[in-house]
Structure formats: C-alpha cells, structure tokens
Design an enzyme around this catalytic site. Structure first.
Site, PDB file in Angstrom:
ATOM      1  N   ALA A 197      62.626 -65.075   6.262  1.00 26.64           N
ATOM      2  CA  ALA A 197      62.809 -65.621   7.611  1.00 26.64           C
ATOM      3  C   ALA A 197      61.483 -65.660   8.356  1.00 26.64           C
ATOM      4  O   ALA A 197      60.614 -64.816   8.153  1.00 26.64           O
ATOM      5  CB  ALA A 197      63.794 -64.753   8.378  1.00 26.64           C
ATOM      6  N   GLY A 198      61.348 -66.645   9.224  1.00 29.52           N
ATOM      7  CA  GLY A 198      60.183 -66.728  10.094  1.00 29.52           C
ATOM      8  C   GLY A 198      59.203 -67.809   9.676  1.00 29.52           C
ATOM      9  O   GLY A 198      58.378 -68.231  10.478  1.00 29.52           O
ATOM     10  N   ASN A 237      51.814 -59.877  13.245  1.00 23.77           N
ATOM     11  CA  ASN A 237      52.277 -60.960  14.117  1.00 23.77           C
ATOM     12  C   ASN A 237      53.047 -60.418  15.304  1.00 23.77           C
ATOM     13  O   ASN A 237      53.684 -59.363  15.234  1.00 23.77           O
ATOM     14  CB  ASN A 237      53.109 -61.977  13.324  1.00 23.77           C
ATOM     15  N   SER A 283      63.334 -57.253  14.602  1.00 19.72           N
ATOM     16  CA  SER A 283      61.993 -57.728  14.928  1.00 19.72           C
ATOM     17  C   SER A 283      61.334 -56.763  15.913  1.00 19.72           C
ATOM     18  O   SER A 283      61.876 -56.516  16.994  1.00 19.72           O
ATOM     19  CB  SER A 283      62.063 -59.119  15.547  1.00 19.72           C
ATOM     20  N   GLY A 328      52.966 -57.876   4.504  1.00 22.19           N
ATOM     21  CA  GLY A 328      52.025 -57.976   3.390  1.00 22.19           C
ATOM     22  C   GLY A 328      51.942 -56.690   2.591  1.00 22.19           C
ATOM     23  O   GLY A 328      52.794 -55.803   2.707  1.00 22.19           O
ATOM     24  N   TYR A 388      56.869 -63.866   2.209  1.00 27.44           N
ATOM     25  CA  TYR A 388      56.252 -64.585   3.325  1.00 27.44           C
ATOM     26  C   TYR A 388      54.729 -64.494   3.174  1.00 27.44           C
ATOM     27  O   TYR A 388      54.047 -65.480   2.886  1.00 27.44           O
ATOM     28  CB  TYR A 388      56.712 -64.010   4.677  1.00 27.44           C
TER      29      TYR A 388
HETATM   30  C1  LIG Z   1      54.357 -64.746  11.231  1.00 24.17           C
HETATM   31  C2  LIG Z   1      55.637 -64.063  10.835  1.00 24.17           C
HETATM   32  C3  LIG Z   1      56.817 -64.404  11.476  1.00 24.17           C
HETATM   33  C4  LIG Z   1      58.011 -63.766  11.124  1.00 24.17           C
HETATM   34  N1  LIG Z   1      59.171 -64.131  11.749  1.00 24.17           N
HETATM   35  C5  LIG Z   1      60.338 -63.544  11.374  1.00 24.17           C
HETATM   36  C6  LIG Z   1      61.567 -63.940  11.956  1.00 24.17           C
HETATM   37  O1  LIG Z   1      61.630 -64.843  12.784  1.00 24.17           O
HETATM   38  N2  LIG Z   1      62.703 -63.295  11.560  1.00 24.17           N
HETATM   39  C7  LIG Z   1      62.698 -62.290  10.618  1.00 24.17           C
HETATM   40  O2  LIG Z   1      63.755 -61.745  10.280  1.00 24.17           O
HETATM   41  N3  LIG Z   1      61.533 -61.919  10.030  1.00 24.17           N
HETATM   42  C8  LIG Z   1      60.375 -62.518  10.375  1.00 24.17           C
HETATM   43  N4  LIG Z   1      59.209 -62.148   9.774  1.00 24.17           N
HETATM   44  C9  LIG Z   1      59.241 -61.051   8.776  1.00 24.17           C
HETATM   45  C10 LIG Z   1      59.376 -61.580   7.350  1.00 24.17           C
HETATM   46  O3  LIG Z   1      60.584 -62.272   7.168  1.00 24.17           O
HETATM   47  C11 LIG Z   1      59.294 -60.413   6.348  1.00 24.17           C
HETATM   48  O4  LIG Z   1      60.367 -59.530   6.579  1.00 24.17           O
HETATM   49  C12 LIG Z   1      57.999 -59.634   6.464  1.00 24.17           C
HETATM   50  O5  LIG Z   1      56.925 -60.495   6.705  1.00 24.17           O
HETATM   51  C13 LIG Z   1      57.710 -58.821   5.197  1.00 24.17           C
HETATM   52  O6  LIG Z   1      57.560 -59.656   4.077  1.00 24.17           O
HETATM   53  P1  LIG Z   1      56.120 -60.092   3.495  1.00 24.17           P
HETATM   54  O7  LIG Z   1      55.320 -58.846   3.315  1.00 24.17           O
HETATM   55  O8  LIG Z   1      56.436 -60.823   2.238  1.00 24.17           O
HETATM   56  O9  LIG Z   1      55.524 -60.982   4.522  1.00 24.17           O
HETATM   57  C14 LIG Z   1      58.006 -62.772  10.110  1.00 24.17           C
HETATM   58  C15 LIG Z   1      56.809 -62.450   9.456  1.00 24.17           C
HETATM   59  C16 LIG Z   1      55.638 -63.085   9.801  1.00 24.17           C
HETATM   60  C17 LIG Z   1      54.366 -62.724   9.074  1.00 24.17           C
END
Ligand SMILES: Cc1cc2nc3c(=O)[nH]c(=O)nc-3n(C[C@H](O)[C@H](O)[C@H](O)COP(=O)(O)O)c2cc1C
Length: 358
Positions: free
Chosen positions: A78-79, A127, A185, A268, A318
């Site tokens: 998501a996001g 973020n 969030s 990350g 993400y």
């Molecule tokens: C810029 C950004 C925006 C995000 N927006 C959302 C969001 O709207 N809703 C949500 O549930 N998670 C959001 N996330 C979290 C991601 O869905 C994910 O849980 C988190 O980034 C960890 O995964 P990753 O390490 O692969 O990025 C966002 C993450 C980033 C970096």
C-alpha cells in the site's frame, strides 16, 4: 531455414531485452538523483509509456489465498499508488497482487513537502506523507477506469473516524478482491485511538458485520515488550472476529530533519527484523491459521523465502522497488525460484512455516 530463422529471432529478442535492461538502468539511476516524490511521479509516468516487461511465471510460485490463487506471492505494498490511477501500468511489473490506497472517506492533501527522504546507505526511506488521496468516491472512479486486467486488487482503507472507516470499507469491497485495513500509519496520530483494545474490538466488530470480502489488518512494527503484548491482543481479537489475515508491518516511527514534519516512518532494509518478528508472532499465536502478508525490508528472493519459511503466505514490497527499479519483481521471483531449487522445495506452498517444523 526454419532453424536459422528462429535462432535469428531469438538473438534479436535477447538483444532487445538487453537494450531495454540497459535503458531501464540508466533511467533508474537518473530517477534516484531527483527528489523522491518527483522521481515517484515521473517513474509512474514513464511506466505508463513503456512496453511490457519480462514476467516470471512458474507453477512452483503459485500461492493459494482467501482472495484466489495467485501467480506468485509478491504483492505491491500500500502507498505506491494512492490514487488508483496507475494500476494498469503497475500490473505490467509482474506482481501476484496489488494493494492500492490507502484511501480515506474525504480527499486529503497530506503533509507539506518534503515528506519523503532517502537514506541510500541504509537502502531505506523515511516518509511523512500523511495520507494524501483523492477520497473514496474519486478513488473508486479511478479504479473502475484503470483496474488491473488479471491481477487481484486489494484496496487499503483508513480513517480516524470509525463511521467513515466503515463507510470506506463497505464501498471499497465492491471493487476489490480483498481489503487491507490500515490503522498503523505513524504519520496520522489521530489513528492511535484504535490501539486502545476496547476501541479496537469495536472496530473489528463493526467491520465484521459489513464484511463481504477477505480482510487483512495492517499492523505496526513493535519496538517494546508492551507494544508486542498489545499487538498480540489485537491479533487475537482480529482472528476471533473471523477475519482472514494480517499484513505486517507498516513503517517504523523515526525522526528526520529532512522532513517538513521532522518525524515520519522508516521503510526498507532496517525494517526486515521487525517484519520477521511480527510474522513469527502471528504464526505462533494462531498456529499458522491466519494468512500473513509480510512487508518490510524485503529486497531479494532470499528475504522472501525467509519470510515465507517463518509463516508468511505472501510478501509485499515498496522500498526495494525504489532501490532496485522496475525489474525488482522479476528479479525477486527469479531469485526465489533459485532459492527453492537450492533448498530442495518443490513449491512455495511447501515452504510456508517450514522453519517451525524442524
Ligand atoms: C512513501 C511511502 C508511502 C506509504 N504509504 C502507505 C499507505 O498509504 N498505507 C499503508 O498501509 N502503508 C504505506 N506505506 C508503508 C508500506 O506499505 C510498507 O508497509 C512499508 O514501506 C514497509 O515495506 P518496505 O520496506 O518494502 O517499503 C508507505 C511507505 C512509503 C515508503
């Protein structure tokens, strides 16, 4: 003649692929020099204009979930597409499923920019987006226009007001294969009341009465014993209310002077350990009965395999998409197939929870 013709064709095809890979790597390097949000917008635009990519397809990668059998276990977290306008082009990256949103009842601007900071040396992002989104009505209009053709779509919903969250939930279920409920969030402090266990039970009960689709709860990483205990209680309450699963984890609260707000959520590589702990907890608490979408610091096929061995049903990415570029999904899937072969597993289904069986 036929042989030489087909070998020429395969040489040309391989040449084109190699050319595309080089071009993609140049574009990716360029995007990483731009401010993060500009790069994100431009990347989505370029994706729309670019031709299809190599898609990895293999029986061994198929996964059964409550919302269907997926071609592979890698979902978009998501996001990434908060508007529902880019779903068609994101599908071309080869995901097993896509989570769109998070969407709230009314449109929101989100926080002031800058609201994303890269920490390149850690392969992390911080973020403080604050839920910018067009509101549920416009969002669903976009989804109807741009929905993925064959990749299952999940919609992530949230709202600090319970009635508004329930309203989003009801509407989103009409357009999605499943729903992710995001109360975690760190950039929306008004969501915190859902972490009082009685309020959470009320939320779970209100949603379960309106449930028509598989539903996943998105939880935060736990960084203290008290938080772990609370999350364990919420997990049990969610399971008792009859929901299918959870998505763990959201970003980790973190200060960063580069953000307009001074504080945001980190994603990350540094999140990997938190994610793994949450996956194990969800598996152990429910004896593997709950579906678990693992998200947080998954960059490679090896990372994905580790999450699945520890109980994940699927994984989501993400930040690795930002750092590895548009070929990330295909690369992770190729690496995952290689890891399966090396570890002697015939399929992903065999892998799930295997570290608890030793
Ligand atoms: C810029 C950004 C925006 C995000 N927006 C959302 C969001 O709207 N809703 C949500 O549930 N998670 C959001 N996330 C979290 C991601 O869905 C994910 O849980 C988190 O980034 C960890 O995964 P990753 O390490 O692969 O990025 C966002 C993450 C980033 C970096």
């Amino acid at each position: 003649m036929i042989n030489s013709g087909s070998s020429w064709r395969s040489i040309i095809r391989e040449g084109c692929r190699e050319g595309m890979r080089r071009l993609e790597s140049i574009v990716h390097g360029f995007l990483l020099r731009l401010p993060p949000e500009t790069a994100h917008e431009l990347g989505l635009l370029l994706l729309r204009m670019s031709p299809g990519r190599r898609v990895i397809s293999d029986e061994a990668l198929r996964v059964r979930t409550s919302f269907g059998v997926l071609n592979n276990p890698v979902g978009l977290a998501a996001g990434f597409d908060k508007t529902g306008r880019h779903l068609g082009s994101l599908e071309g990256l080869g995901f097993g499923y896509i989570v769109a949103g998070t969407v709230t009842r009314n449109p929101r601007e989100g926080n002031r920019k800058p609201r994303i900071v890269r920490r390149r040396e850690q392969e992390a992002l911080v973020n403080a987006m604050g839920f910018p989104n067009p509101g549920i009505a416009k969002f669903l209009e976009n989804v109807r226009r741009c929905r993925p053709r064959s990749t299952p779509l999940l919609i992530s919903v949230s709202d600090e007001h319970l009635e508004s969250l329930v309203e989003c939930y009801i509407l989103a279920q009409r357009e999605a294969a499943a729903i992710e409920v995001n109360i975690s969030s760190p950039n929306t402090p008004a969501l915190r009341h859902y972490f009082e266990i009685e309020t959470f039970r009320e939320l779970a009960s209100s949603l379960s009465q309106r449930k028509t689709r598989p539903t996943y709860l998105k939880l935060p990483p736990a960084s203290s014993t008290d938080q772990k205990a609370l999350i364990a209680k919420m997990l049990r309450a969610w399971w008792d209310a009859g929901f299918e699963g959870v998505t763990v984890v959201n970003t980790l609260p973190m200060e960063d002077p580069g953000l307009s707000t001074g504080v945001g959520g980190m994603s990350g590589r540094p999140l990997f350990g938190y994610m793994l702990e949450a996956v194990k907890m969800a598996w152990e608490l429910t004896d593997g009965s709950l579906e678990i979408n693992a998200v947080g610091g998954i960059f490679t096929g090896r990372d994905a395999l580790t999450a699945i061995m520890n109980g994940a049903t699927t994984i989501q990415i993400y930040t690795s998409l930002v750092y590895r570029g548009a070929g990330a999904v295909a690369s992770i899937l190729e690496e995952l197939l290689e890891e399966l072969r090396r570890s002697g597993f015939a399929s992903i289904t065999e892998v799930r929870g295997s570290s608890f069986r030793k």
